[in-house]
Design an enzyme around this catalytic site. Sequence first.
Site, PDB file in Angstrom:
ATOM      1  CB  SER A  30       3.334   1.730   7.285  1.00 35.59           C
ATOM      2  OG  SER A  30       2.321   0.848   7.675  1.00 35.59           O
ATOM      3  NE  ARG A  34       6.666   0.119   3.708  1.00 34.09           N
ATOM      4  CZ  ARG A  34       5.870  -0.592   4.502  1.00 34.09           C
ATOM      5  NH1 ARG A  34       5.743  -0.267   5.793  1.00 34.09           N
ATOM      6  NH2 ARG A  34       5.198  -1.640   4.032  1.00 34.09           N
ATOM      7  CG  ASP A 331      -3.363  -2.753  10.211  1.00 33.66           C
ATOM      8  OD1 ASP A 331      -3.515  -3.986  10.342  1.00 33.66           O
ATOM      9  OD2 ASP A 331      -2.321  -2.238   9.789  1.00 33.66           O
TER      10      ASP A 331
END
Length: 451
Positions: A30, A34, A331
């Site tokens: 993640s 980004r 997840d």
Amino acid sequence: MTNSIGPAQPLSLCAAGPLSGDVTVPGDKSISHRAIMLGALAVGETRITGLLEGEDVLATADAMRAMGARISRSVAGEWRVAGVGVGGLLQPTTALDMGNSGTSTRLLMGLIASHPITATFIGDASLSGRPMGRVITPLALMGASITAAPGPNGRQTLPLTITGLCPAVALNYTLPVASAQVKSAVLLAGLNTPGETTVIEPIATRDHSERMLAGFGADLSVETTAAGRIITLRGEAELQPQDIIVPGDPSSAAFPMVAALIVPGSDIIIRNVGINPTRAGLIRVLQAMGGSIVLLNERSVGGEPVADLHVRHSALTGIDVPPDGAPSMIDEYPILFVAAACASGTTTMRGLDELRVKESDRIAVMAHGLAACGIACEELPDGLIVHGSGGDLIPGGATVAAQLDHRIAMSFAVLGLNARRPVTVDDARPIATSFPGFVPMLRQLGATIRN
């Protein structure tokens, strides 16, 4: 992409003694996504170390190159991103191939929504079946024009074409479902939108976007109220380049962590793992089940909390997992199902509707695979009930279809480490999307693998 071309690569494991050693896991996926995206929107050069070099993040890097950013990797593994500035994205000349990455697709849709360009997104068979409507709805309210392919059950899917509006329309949006990807897409669209863009999330989700946007200099505020977290971003931002150190991905650390808990005699340390509270739900649940997981050397790296995890084999006990914790570990549920399969008693997990629309229907695929390996379980509309083996070796002896889903493949590989007869994953190639070094890591810990 690797997971859709060429012959399948089966992976087979069974019980072969304790795991031991000191390992690291890939950089947080993640944060890696980004870092690339915001670096590409800053003016100047962003330097990134520890970036996850899996196929999903590389798809993001390729897309940002296609829209004007200059991105390179040094021999030593440092990534450099020379950005184009907010508002400076260029028209890509070809379709953006996202491979298997839903995060890349949804977040990049947000970036493009407030730029005067048009982009088409394509992906592999798994990604092309995943729903995009939840992102399309708010971005269309901001003025983007989006056409998507019709999918099953009325879903809007890839291939998808989006034309951004500049200036876009500032939005005040309450998330109808807990989704960090939808939140992030709206905030990223707000970067190039005049005025204030506000997202209200009734249930908190992972907050990497807020942390990193603030780190790059965006004018962003977060308020916690009875209605939930209110995130407000002032648009027409000027982002400043950063030096970023990406911590280890807690979703990847989940696999050696559960492996050590279920394999008798195991004692391992996993170094440099991100323990952001919005991502650490699995650690809390496994500890509640009796798992010996000790956080060592807690520290802050680049604004993210990090620790080393000392994990030892433990006698796990089934529990009722609180549904409100699902966003902090969504997840990790496939590998939690594996922990539950090796525990004593029954583990009940609900509130997992989101698992139905991941890379696969993770509830159905895991339930089928666990049953094939001799584990009694009951599939629920929004979850799974797993009746554990009581700490004994599971029967195993099955070949499991991973459905091109990296987390399913890794979860059943770990289950095999506590099986009397080998558990075989039909195709291990999708693992490269998030954890290219997964098999070498297991071997380093002492696992015996046939592939």
